[in-house]
Design an enzyme around this catalytic site. Structure first.
Site, mmCIF file in Angstrom:
data_model
loop_
_atom_site.group_PDB
_atom_site.id
_atom_site.type_symbol
_atom_site.label_atom_id
_atom_site.label_comp_id
_atom_site.label_asym_id
_atom_site.label_seq_id
_atom_site.Cartn_x
_atom_site.Cartn_y
_atom_site.Cartn_z
ATOM 1 C CG HIS A 232 -2.041 -1.035 1.020
ATOM 2 N ND1 HIS A 232 -2.623 -1.704 2.047
ATOM 3 C CD2 HIS A 232 -2.635 -1.496 -0.105
ATOM 4 C CE1 HIS A 232 -3.542 -2.530 1.574
ATOM 5 N NE2 HIS A 232 -3.552 -2.423 0.265
ATOM 6 C CB SER B 141 3.896 -0.110 2.517
ATOM 7 O OG SER B 141 2.853 0.628 3.120
ATOM 8 C CB THR C 275 0.639 -9.185 9.929
ATOM 9 O OG1 THR C 275 0.362 -8.494 8.709
ATOM 10 C CG2 THR C 275 0.754 -10.660 9.675
ATOM 11 C CB SER D 202 -0.751 1.871 4.589
ATOM 12 O OG SER D 202 -0.021 1.327 5.656
ATOM 13 C CB CYS E 41 4.488 -9.017 11.101
ATOM 14 S SG CYS E 41 4.598 -7.291 10.686
ATOM 15 C CD GLU F 216 -1.978 -9.648 6.708
ATOM 16 O OE1 GLU F 216 -1.298 -8.615 6.537
ATOM 17 O OE2 GLU F 216 -2.083 -10.206 7.807
HETATM 18 S S1 SF4 Z 1 6.736 -7.757 7.618
HETATM 19 FE FE1 SF4 Z 1 5.691 -6.178 6.378
HETATM 20 S S2 SF4 Z 1 4.708 -7.287 4.687
HETATM 21 FE FE2 SF4 Z 1 5.246 -8.771 6.286
HETATM 22 S S3 SF4 Z 1 3.415 -8.958 7.519
HETATM 23 FE FE3 SF4 Z 1 4.693 -7.389 8.473
HETATM 24 S S4 SF4 Z 1 3.949 -5.433 7.603
HETATM 25 FE FE4 SF4 Z 1 3.161 -7.094 6.289
#
Ligand code: SF4
Length: 378
Positions: A56, A350, A217, A287, A258, A151
């Site tokens: 994004h 991003s 995530t 995003s 994440c 996602e």
């Molecule tokens: S590392 Fe980046 S692309 Fe991967 S889940 Fe986390 S925010 Fe999304």
């Protein structure tokens, strides 16, 4: 310095910038961009498509479009180019968010090598694996995420292939879902209330007896925690559970945020300890992870969500995005009249760092007697 979440001070004199300890590009985004540009390089003359936005970020997507790549779908899943137009000679890049099993099968049926050009982030795959583990133990999967986000659609599709699944977008929906668990609402209402958010053949009278929670995530850590806690309490109340028996109805899982989401959110919390005049959050307007950084900052001080330095029109006016109303707004006098002006800055996963740099340079240009960038860096 992983555990240090205090911001970095860039002291230009009349303007002080406090930069979040962790901000910007994450592993998954760098990996996706890397694969995308390598694919373009290695396949000159071939038609290359992206399922939807790679990530994004408007600049990154514009760069890809300029390299001849075309989008098959917009980011809510509407088709731009029909799949029927594709041939087995074409290349289709799967974005960092991953995709649904349905689309994957469709592409494979055309003869497209889906695995070869797949940029799905390993941290998204980790959520799919977690869902599978929950499913194997006969729990229904509750996904905390934005129902239309790529996602979450991908995670839902993978989860629904292994167990009954429901998406909850926020605490408000969670409270309603808990009412079905507790039998406080007629079961038939569930199907209209959670339309497009539950798996095929979902039986609300049986499929909420054992549940586990995973999340998109990039959600806000505290929101996912609150949602999981609320559902756990509902299960305890419904089945009269103790600390020992709670696992019979509620899978004990930690959130599936994440590392980048975690670090960027913790760094914002650390940055907000500094008394400041305003915060600037940089990122693409669609995003998810960036909007959560905005939410955190907004709790403390005036916050401007912008996509690039061009949104800073002058030392007096700024054009910024309200992600709740999905509108850009013009604000006058966003800088205070007193010096030094203290500004907190961060960016989403991003967002290329060059955008943050451009914004800092633009801001300092409004102050005549600042130290130079080199001086500050030295
Ligand atoms: S590392 Fe980046 S692309 Fe991967 S889940 Fe986390 S925010 Fe999304």
């Amino acid at each position: 310095m992983k555990k240090d979440f205090s911001p970095t001070l860039l002291d230009f004199g009349p303007i002080q910038i406090f930069l979040a300890r962790h901000f910007g590009f994450c592993y998954g985004v760098e990996n996706a961009i890397d694969i995308a540009f390598r694919t373009i390089e290695e396949n000159r003359g071939k038609r290359i498509f992206l399922l939807s936005e790679m990530i994004h970020n408007p600049q990154v997507n514009a760069d890809l479009l300029a390299s001849g790549v075309r989008f098959l779908q917009d980011n809510t899943g509407n088709q731009i180019i029909p799949f029927e137009d594709l041939t087995s000679e074409d290349i289709v890049l799967i974005p960092a968010f991953g995709t649904t099993l349905h689309i994957e099968q469709k592409l494979k049926a055309i003869g497209i090598q889906v695995e070869k050009y797949n940029t799905t982030c390993p941290f998204v795959e980790k959520v799919w694996n977690r869902s599978e583990a929950i499913a194997k133990n006969n729990y229904t999967i509750i996904i905390h995420g934005k129902p239309t986000h790529e996602e979450t659609r991908a995670t839902f599709s993978h989860a629904a292939a292994t167990a009954p699944s429901v998406v909850v977008k926020d605490m408000k929906q969670t409270i309603e879902l808990a009412k079905y668990i507790l039998g406080e609402k007629p079961a038939e209402l569930f199907y209209s209330e959670f339309k497009n958010q539950y798996s095929e053949n979902f039986d609300v009278t049986k499929d909420l007896e054992r549940i586990g929670v995973v999340n998109q995530t990039t959600m806000l850590a505290s929101d996912t925690q609150a949602i999981a806690d609320y559902l756990k309490e509902a299960m305890i109340a419904k089945y009269n559970l103790t600390a020992e028996t709670v696992k019979n109805h509620f899978a004990d899982t930690r959130d599936t945020l994440c590392y980048a989401t975690n670090d960027n959110q913790s760094a914002v919390t650390g940055m907000l300890q500094v008394p400041a005049d305003l915060a600037i959050v940089v990122g693409g307007y669609n995003s998810s992870n960036t909007s959560h950084l905005v939410e955190l900052c907004e709790e403390k001080l005036p916050t401007y969500f912008i996509s690039s330095e061009e949104k800073i029109l002058s030392g007096k006016t700024i054009m910024h995005y309200n992600f709740k109303t999905k509108q850009e707004l013009l604000t006058e006098n966003y800088l205070p009249g007193t010096e030094p002006v203290k500004i907190l800055i961060t960016s989403g996963a991003s967002c290329p760092d060059a955008l943050v740099e451009g914004i800092i340079k633009k801001l300092i240009s409004f102050f005549p007697a600042t130290k130079s960038v080199d001086e500050v860096l030295n």
